[in-house]
Design a protein around this motif. Structure first.
Motif, PDB file in Angstrom:
ATOM      1  N   GLY A 158     -17.211  -3.168   6.763  1.00 48.86           N
ATOM      2  CA  GLY A 158     -17.234  -2.596   5.430  1.00 48.86           C
ATOM      3  C   GLY A 158     -15.935  -1.947   5.003  1.00 48.86           C
ATOM      4  O   GLY A 158     -15.883  -1.242   3.991  1.00 48.86           O
ATOM      5  N   GLN A 159     -14.847  -2.186   5.744  1.00 45.07           N
ATOM      6  CA  GLN A 159     -13.553  -1.570   5.445  1.00 45.07           C
ATOM      7  C   GLN A 159     -12.726  -2.485   4.539  1.00 45.07           C
ATOM      8  O   GLN A 159     -11.705  -3.040   4.934  1.00 45.07           O
ATOM      9  CB  GLN A 159     -12.807  -1.267   6.749  1.00 45.07           C
ATOM     10  N   TYR A 160     -13.179  -2.628   3.302  1.00 44.56           N
ATOM     11  CA  TYR A 160     -12.549  -3.584   2.392  1.00 44.56           C
ATOM     12  C   TYR A 160     -11.157  -3.136   1.947  1.00 44.56           C
ATOM     13  O   TYR A 160     -10.272  -3.959   1.730  1.00 44.56           O
ATOM     14  CB  TYR A 160     -13.450  -3.806   1.175  1.00 44.56           C
ATOM     15  N   GLU A 161     -10.958  -1.831   1.807  1.00 49.78           N
ATOM     16  CA  GLU A 161      -9.632  -1.353   1.431  1.00 49.78           C
ATOM     17  C   GLU A 161      -8.616  -1.642   2.532  1.00 49.78           C
ATOM     18  O   GLU A 161      -7.476  -2.041   2.263  1.00 49.78           O
ATOM     19  CB  GLU A 161      -9.686   0.144   1.141  1.00 49.78           C
ATOM     20  N   GLU A 162      -9.029  -1.446   3.780  1.00 51.20           N
ATOM     21  CA  GLU A 162      -8.142  -1.735   4.899  1.00 51.20           C
ATOM     22  C   GLU A 162      -7.860  -3.225   4.999  1.00 51.20           C
ATOM     23  O   GLU A 162      -6.729  -3.640   5.298  1.00 51.20           O
ATOM     24  CB  GLU A 162      -8.771  -1.230   6.199  1.00 51.20           C
ATOM     25  N   ALA A 163      -8.875  -4.065   4.744  1.00 50.13           N
ATOM     26  CA  ALA A 163      -8.666  -5.514   4.742  1.00 50.13           C
ATOM     27  C   ALA A 163      -7.656  -5.906   3.667  1.00 50.13           C
ATOM     28  O   ALA A 163      -6.795  -6.762   3.887  1.00 50.13           O
ATOM     29  CB  ALA A 163      -9.996  -6.233   4.508  1.00 50.13           C
ATOM     30  N   GLY A 164      -7.763  -5.259   2.492  1.00 52.26           N
ATOM     31  CA  GLY A 164      -6.803  -5.527   1.426  1.00 52.26           C
ATOM     32  C   GLY A 164      -5.398  -5.095   1.800  1.00 52.26           C
ATOM     33  O   GLY A 164      -4.414  -5.760   1.453  1.00 52.26           O
ATOM     34  N   ARG A 165      -5.277  -3.994   2.530  1.00 48.83           N
ATOM     35  CA  ARG A 165      -3.960  -3.532   2.962  1.00 48.83           C
ATOM     36  C   ARG A 165      -3.326  -4.544   3.926  1.00 48.83           C
ATOM     37  O   ARG A 165      -2.137  -4.854   3.831  1.00 48.83           O
ATOM     38  CB  ARG A 165      -4.107  -2.161   3.645  1.00 48.83           C
ATOM     39  N   ILE A 166      -4.120  -5.063   4.835  1.00 49.35           N
ATOM     40  CA  ILE A 166      -3.626  -6.077   5.772  1.00 49.35           C
ATOM     41  C   ILE A 166      -3.178  -7.322   5.002  1.00 49.35           C
ATOM     42  O   ILE A 166      -2.134  -7.924   5.297  1.00 49.35           O
ATOM     43  CB  ILE A 166      -4.716  -6.424   6.794  1.00 49.35           C
ATOM     44  N   TYR A 167      -3.962  -7.682   4.009  1.00 48.42           N
ATOM     45  CA  TYR A 167      -3.644  -8.863   3.191  1.00 48.42           C
ATOM     46  C   TYR A 167      -2.323  -8.673   2.454  1.00 48.42           C
ATOM     47  O   TYR A 167      -1.461  -9.558   2.423  1.00 48.42           O
ATOM     48  CB  TYR A 167      -4.796  -9.090   2.210  1.00 48.42           C
ATOM     49  N   ARG A 168      -2.113  -7.498   1.867  1.00 48.43           N
ATOM     50  CA  ARG A 168      -0.877  -7.229   1.129  1.00 48.43           C
ATOM     51  C   ARG A 168       0.338  -7.237   2.058  1.00 48.43           C
ATOM     52  O   ARG A 168       1.414  -7.730   1.695  1.00 48.43           O
ATOM     53  CB  ARG A 168      -0.983  -5.894   0.391  1.00 48.43           C
TER      54      ARG A 168
END
Length: 573
Positions: A108-118
């Protein structure tokens, strides 16, 4: 990830392994991705890879007509060096990124997943720019002094801008995989090939028509790769915006489960490289071998052949043989791929019996589904060559390279299984040994056998890597491919080869109702269909495949095989 099929399949296999093992680790054995959806995703990617390979082969038909074999030699030099660099830029990174993204989204850590993506996007943009500049600058030296074809410089430079976009495309595909969205990746591969095909043929034709000559026409064909990358990135951007809208509606843009310590960009890059570098090195095997051929062939053949003849031989190898020899590899690995992802999950749970069974199944399917296509293409090589390329020049080259594909199939499949059980280090060593064998045998055999010596060196390279993979695999997995049924398969192969080549001689001599090329198409279809049917029937007659064995194959093949084996009792062999 990229258009070179083999590397692509290996990367996709590791991706799926990673997803399964992640879900077992984080959900304590309760996978959030069902087996059916896993196989569905694998099938989407496999079909897309197969369509891409077929479109890539179809593209060669008009290009050979427009550029001739000498022009195709120049094109293949540019294309193979580009593909090798493309593997470095893309292979493994999507798999590594999908692992990190899947892990975060499962928690459920979608913000962290987005950070990795960026962070990955930033890396892709920088890496793409650096590789484009390096390739553009190095093109003249490589073409003149290494490939011995100065005309290739312009073609290489025409392809270089594609490296600006492909790392970005690879990162986006990895993110979609991590979010378990396979359709964007499959569709982008197909669109990429369609746009590449249209642009390559259109530009080559246009540049010839306006009188710019073959060198510019080859460069125009090479620029098709840049157009294809633009098409692919547009597809990915569309789906990225669509996914972002879905996340907003579902509320998943927030960080539902805060992470204990958000990763810095340095940590993110360290984890991506740790996961991706071994995959990149394994995926480099086939593109590197093709690049070696493009680099050394003209130089090795020139002492015995005129420059133009040596260049024509390379054109046949790169423009005709490599495209046809790649077809059975794609299909066989795609069909076995659906069983490989289960291996890493079972290995993580220490379910050795499942690991043994699934490894055996993957190898079994890859051999029995790859071999008939190898035999069909070899037997029908002359009519296929005539229909696709207008003459039968280089038919022997096509036959020998396609025959070696069976070893590449087993090498790729055994490598995927080794990845699944975490044995990456020996796999990388095997690639290194195989490349040394390839180089040594090429220099030893080319002076004696010419272009056939170079192809034989390729076969020996794959044989060595395959044997090394299987030896290491035996230490960790109690696998069985066919057991005593190898004798039945050998007999089946000998009969099919004799019947296939005999039938081809008869068809070539007596089936000429519609002119040269159309008659070749009909003859090739007849030979191919007979070879495939005879192969399936003989597998049943020799009891290599029984009704029980047929259940191990994917659904569509089960229906075909059961027509031959439904009334036969299972064999204890």
């Amino acid at each position: 990830m990229f258009s070179a099929a083999t590397g692509e399949i290996a990367s996709e296999s590791v991706y799926n392994d990673s997803v399964v093992s992640i879900h077992y680790d984080t959900e304590e054995g309760k996978s959030s991705l069902s087996k059916d959806s896993l196989i569905k995703g694998t099938i989407i990617l496999a079909v897309a890879a197969l369509v891409a390979r077929v479109l890539g082969a179809v593209q060669r038909i008009p290009l050979v007509y427009l550029l001739d074999d000498a022009g195709m030699a120049t094109y293949s030099i540019a294309f193979n060096i580009y593909m090798m660099l493309l593997v470095v830029a893309t292979a493994g990174i999507p798999s590594a990124l999908s692992k990190l993204v899947s892990e975060r989204t499962a928690l459920g850590q979608y913000e962290e997943a987005g950070r990795i993506y960026r962070a990955a996007i930033l890396f892709a943009l920088i890496a793409g720019a650096v590789m484009t500049v390096l390739l553009f600058a190095a093109a003249p030296y490589y073409a003149q002094h290494m490939a011995k074809d100065p005309d290739a410089s312009l073609a290489i430079r025409a392809l270089a801008p594609a490296l600006l976009l492909f790392p970005l495309i690879a990162i986006m595909r990895g993110y979609f995989q991590g979010r378990q969205r396979m359709a964007p990746n499959g569709l982008s591969q197909i669109v990429e090939q369609i746009v590449r095909l249209a642009a390559a043929i259109g530009l080559a034709f246009l540049l010839l028509q306006i009188g710019w000559g073959h060198v510019w026409a080859v460069a125009g064909a090479s620029f098709g790769g840049v157009a294809g990358s633009v098409g692919a990135v547009l597809v990915m951007l569309y789906y990225a915006m669509k996914l972002r809208g879905e996340d907003r509606k579902s509320g998943e843009v927030g960080n539902r489960t805060p992470s204990a310590a958000p990763l810095g960009y340095g940590d993110i890059y360290a984890r991506i490289f740790k996961l991706s570098v071994p995959i990149v090195l394994f995926s480099l095997a086939v593109p590197l071998i093709n690049a070696i051929d493009s680099t050394i062939t003209i130089g090795l053949l020139q002492p015995d052949l005129a420059y133009e003849a040596a260049k024509d031989a390379l054109g046949v190898l790169g423009g005709r043989a490599q495209s046809l020899a790649g077809i059975p590899i794609i299909l066989a690995i795609a069909l076995s791929q659906s069983t490989v992802p289960v291996i890493s999950a079972a290995f993580a749970k220490k379910e050795q019996t499942t690991v043994n069974a699934q490894a055996s199944k993957a190898l079994y399917i890859s051999v029995l589904t790859g071999l008939p296509l190898v035999l069909a293409i070899c037997a029908a090589a002359r009519p296929i060559n005539i229909f696709m390329f207008g003459n039968d020049e280089g038919t022997g080259i096509i036959i020998l390279l396609t025959a070696s594909a069976i070893f590449q199939i087993v090498m790729q499949t055994s490598g995927a299984v080794l990845m699944g059980i975490g044995q990456m280090r020996p796999l990388i060593v095997h690639v290194g040994i195989g490349i040394v064998v390839k180089l040594a045998c090429s220099y030893l055999l080319a002076p004696v056998f010419g272009i056939y010596g170079i192809i034989t060196a390729t076969a020996l390279c794959f044989i060595v890597m395959t044997q090394l993979n299987l030896v290491v695999l035996r230490r960790h997995v109690d696998y069985t491919i066919l057991g005593r049924k190898w004798y039945g398969l050998l007999l089946t192969t000998l009969i099919v080869v004799a019947a296939g080549f005999g039938l081809e001689q008869l068809v070539h001599a007596y089936v000429q109702p519609f002119g040269y090329r159309m008659s070749a198409m009909i003859g090739g279809a007849i030979v191919g269909i007979v070879v495939l049917a005879a192969y399936a029937a003989l597998l049943a007659l020799t009891k290599v495949v029984t009704a029980e064995d047929a259940a191990r194959f994917p659904g569509p093949l089960q229906k075909v095989l059961r027509k031959f084996v439904k009334n036969r009792k299972p064999s204890n062999g």
